[in-house]
Design a protein around this motif. Structure first.
Motif, PDB file in Angstrom:
ATOM      1  N   LYS A 189      43.655  40.286  40.035  1.00 49.25           N
ATOM      2  CA  LYS A 189      42.669  40.358  41.118  1.00 49.25           C
ATOM      3  C   LYS A 189      41.313  40.843  40.639  1.00 49.25           C
ATOM      4  O   LYS A 189      40.270  40.450  41.181  1.00 49.25           O
ATOM      5  CB  LYS A 189      43.202  41.253  42.239  1.00 49.25           C
ATOM      6  CG  LYS A 189      42.334  41.262  43.500  1.00 49.25           C
ATOM      7  CD  LYS A 189      43.017  41.969  44.659  1.00 49.25           C
ATOM      8  CE  LYS A 189      42.091  42.122  45.855  1.00 49.25           C
ATOM      9  NZ  LYS A 189      41.525  40.841  46.303  1.00 49.25           N
ATOM     10  N   VAL A 190      41.309  41.689  39.615  1.00 49.30           N
ATOM     11  CA  VAL A 190      40.047  42.169  39.054  1.00 49.30           C
ATOM     12  C   VAL A 190      39.181  40.988  38.623  1.00 49.30           C
ATOM     13  O   VAL A 190      37.958  40.979  38.804  1.00 49.30           O
ATOM     14  CB  VAL A 190      40.317  43.110  37.861  1.00 49.30           C
ATOM     15  CG1 VAL A 190      39.032  43.444  37.128  1.00 49.30           C
ATOM     16  CG2 VAL A 190      41.031  44.370  38.328  1.00 49.30           C
ATOM     17  N   ASP A 193      38.622  37.945  41.928  1.00 50.38           N
ATOM     18  CA  ASP A 193      37.604  38.233  42.942  1.00 50.38           C
ATOM     19  C   ASP A 193      36.212  37.840  42.449  1.00 50.38           C
ATOM     20  O   ASP A 193      35.431  37.215  43.174  1.00 50.38           O
ATOM     21  CB  ASP A 193      37.617  39.722  43.307  1.00 50.38           C
ATOM     22  CG  ASP A 193      38.739  40.084  44.259  1.00 50.38           C
ATOM     23  OD1 ASP A 193      39.229  39.191  44.968  1.00 50.38           O
ATOM     24  OD2 ASP A 193      39.128  41.271  44.301  1.00 50.38           O
ATOM     25  N   ALA A 215      34.701  42.337  47.654  1.00 51.36           N
ATOM     26  CA  ALA A 215      36.063  42.723  47.258  1.00 51.36           C
ATOM     27  C   ALA A 215      36.093  43.154  45.792  1.00 51.36           C
ATOM     28  O   ALA A 215      36.787  44.113  45.424  1.00 51.36           O
ATOM     29  CB  ALA A 215      37.025  41.558  47.491  1.00 51.36           C
ATOM     30  N   ASN A 219      37.104  47.161  44.537  1.00 49.72           N
ATOM     31  CA  ASN A 219      38.430  47.245  43.926  1.00 49.72           C
ATOM     32  C   ASN A 219      38.458  48.452  42.988  1.00 49.72           C
ATOM     33  O   ASN A 219      37.754  48.488  41.981  1.00 49.72           O
ATOM     34  CB  ASN A 219      38.712  45.950  43.158  1.00 49.72           C
ATOM     35  CG  ASN A 219      40.090  45.944  42.517  1.00 49.72           C
ATOM     36  OD1 ASN A 219      40.757  46.971  42.419  1.00 49.72           O
ATOM     37  ND2 ASN A 219      40.517  44.783  42.064  1.00 49.72           N
TER      38      ASN A 219
END
Length: 612
Positions: A189-190, A193, A215, A219
């Motif tokens: 996800k890092v 996004d 987002a 994070n």
């Protein structure tokens, strides 16, 4: 151990999880050279033009490869292929060396020839796919990059680059869905996004871009896992809001970045640009730059000691697709410095575009690289000019102070940090501890303890658990026979915070030695020698401690080790005298607190300074 050397000011630290690092190395070519495989030393003396055999060319090429001398390695691998044109292993090594040397087109030609070679398939597939995107052959790129294997890193890389091929083909919706549907470890996800945000930007969907970039910068894992990607997301969002006329929202995004990573020069430049009413252009504007950003993000996140070759491979390929990417150039320069290739580092820093917000960072690193290449006076003038150009940039004082420290010009070093403290003003921030710490070192080296001590205390006030400051101040007190218990407690705490730092453990051992606690000294110094093998000062200290506890043969062995080990702070004539005569006896009438050896032993260097 005290040490004033600060060869390099800390750049953005790039940390990542073990799983991600492991994945990178699984993706490496299996035949890549390692230091343990380094061939015979005589191969290093070969001159390419004089090599007349396959074995000679191969051994010399391997030596150059391990030494990161890629131009020589390339020449010698090609020489070896003249003797054995069908040797697949040599051709694989040649291809990798070409990419590592930044010769993308030449490496690409080898990749095409090796496209069916399973040993380097991961590399050839990526570079051929990227080349197809660069040439607008998006359908071809998609076919090449299709991946169904088990490796998480390969899955992430192929999927993201393939999605950029969809963006290039005008199928933005398909690209965004592909990335949104990507499943994998939490650390995906890092990266996803940020990529989703930039894909939406290129596609013109500012609402989706705003959602995904927000987002990315909220994070909590992003800063620790991929700080460079985090900062790219911050700046992309700030530029988006500025372009929409939402100046305050743009500045709010920058404030988020400032709050997570302080004193990041590009953010300062971007803030000034937006405050002046400008609308800075986005960094990623097409599919080629987007694909390059995938390799930048992953390579930057994996940038750590021991991974330089594979990280360089990612960054060099990224650079080929986006040659003006300033952060890529700066990271390549930093790797070159770590590999002790200052001239190569300088060439990267000089390529950073003059109008880039990262130009200031490149100029600072250029000054340090000049000093690393022994152009000390040129480095001093360069960094002084940067201070004059922007007296408020504290990084300039740290960079200049580093050069002055290495040159042992402590008077000028102290004056430099005096000016920096004036800039800080009466209310310093936590991040300013380094300025006070370095000023303290300068005054301590000038033997002006009354001026040094308040600076160390101020640094600790700003950052109470900073191990380097705890170590320096604690050791200094013990060495001067002042505040012994408090000083010893500080060093112990520094060791607790940095248990694997051989220099700090050496400080504890040497403090025990200076207090006459020789058995305790031996225990800590033995550990320090294991943590930092081959350091002359630590070997010398352990030799002294061994002598005091009656282990005289081991003492002589350690002193002999000190003579052949690295280190500029030892007095080798004194060590030779100790080998010949041993240490003089201690004064039996001394009290415990004063039972400090008076013999002319090699002095302990200053406690470790900021070497990160």
């Amino acid at each position: 151990m005290k040490g004033t050397s600060m060869r390099q000011i800390s750049k953005l630290s790039l940390l990542c999880g073990t799983a991600l690092v492991t994945a990178l190395f699984l993706a490496a070519a299996p035949n890549a050279a390692t230091p343990e495989e380094k061939p015979a030393e005589e191969a290093a003396s070969f001159e390419p033009a004089k090599v007349q055999s396959f074995a000679g060319a191969f051994l010399a090429a391997r030596t150059a490869d391990v030494d990161h001398d890629y131009p020589t390695a390339i020449t010698l691998y090609r020489k070896a292929l003249e003797f054995d044109p069908a040797n697949l292993e040599i051709r694989e090594r040649l291809m990798i060396a070409l990419f590592l040397d930044g010769q993308f087109e030449e490496g690409l030609a080898e990749a095409e020839a090796l496209k069916d070679d399973e040993a380097v398939e991961r590399i050839t597939t990526i570079v051929r796919g990227l080349d197809a995107i660069r040439d607008g052959r998006f359908g071809e790129a998609k076919e090449m990059l299709a991946y169904s294997g088990p490796n998480d890193l390969d899955k992430l890389t192929h999927t993201l680059i393939s999605a950029w091929a969809d963006v290039g083909a005008g199928e933005e919706g398909k690209a965004l869905k592909t990335v949104r549907d990507l499943t994998g470890p939490d650390w995906f996800k890092v990266f996803t996004d940020y990529q989703l945000g930039t894909m939406a930007l290129v596609s013109g969907d500012t609402n989706a871009a705003r959602t995904h970039l927000t987002a990315a910068i909220t994070n909590e894992e992003a800063v620790a896992t991929a700080p460079d990607t985090f900062m790219r997301a911050v700046m992309a969002l700030a530029r988006l809001e500025a372009a929409a006329g939402k100046t305050q929202k743009a500045l709010d995004a920058i404030s988020v970045g400032d709050g997570m990573i302080s004193n990041y020069a590009p953010l300062k430049a971007l803030r000034e640009s937006i405050e002046s009413g400008e609308k800075p252009a986005q960094q990623i504007t097409d599919a080629s730059q987007g694909a390059a950003s995938v390799l930048f993000s992953i390579g930057a996140a994996l940038n750590r000691q021991g991974a330089e070759d594979m990280v360089s491979l990612y960054l060099q390929v990224s650079h080929a697709l986006d040659p003006e990417s300033a952060d890529t150039l700066i990271l390549l320069g930093g790797i070159a410095e770590k590999l002790e290739k200052p001239e190569q580092a300088i060439s990267y820093y000089e390529k950073v575009p003059a109008d880039s917000p990262m130009r200031r960072i490149s100029e600072l690193q250029l000054g340090l690289a000049l000093a690393g290449s022994e152009k000390v006076e040129e480095a001093r003038q360069h960094l002084k000019a940067l201070i004059t150009a922007d007296p408020t940039d504290l990084r300039s004082y740290l960079a200049y102070g580093s050069v002055l420290s290495d040159a042992k010009d402590y008077k000028e070093m102290a004056a430099n940090y005096d000016k920096a403290v004036e800039v800080i003003g009466p209310v310093p921030k936590q991040g300013d501890w380094t300025i006070f710490f370095q000023r303290g070192i300068a005054y301590e080296r000038l033997k002006k303890w009354d001026q040094a001590e308040p600076n160390f205390k101020k640094a600790l006030e700003l950052n109470p658990e900073q191990p380097q400051v705890l170590n320096y101040l604690g050791y200094s007190w013990v060495d001067m026979n002042r505040n012994l218990e408090e000083g010893l407690d500080m060093i112990r705490r520094a060791v607790e915070l940095r248990p694997d730092d051989g220099y700090i453990v050496d400080s504890l051992g040497w403090a025990y030695y200076r207090m006459g606690r020789f058995e305790d000294a031996v225990a800590e110094l033995e550990r320090a020698v294991q943590l930092r093998a081959g350091d002359a000062t630590i070997n010398d200290h352990l030799g002294d401690a061994y002598w005091r506890v009656g282990r005289k043969l081991e003492a002589v062995y350690q002193w002999n080790r000190a003579l052949i080990s690295e280190g500029d702070d030892v007095n080798r004539d004194q060590i030779k005298e100790k080998i010949d005569k041993g240490l003089p006896p201690l004064d039996p009438t001394a009290t415990t607190a004063d039972k400090r050896p008076e013999e002319p032993a090699t002095p302990a260097p200053a406690p470790a300074g900021n070497k990160s």
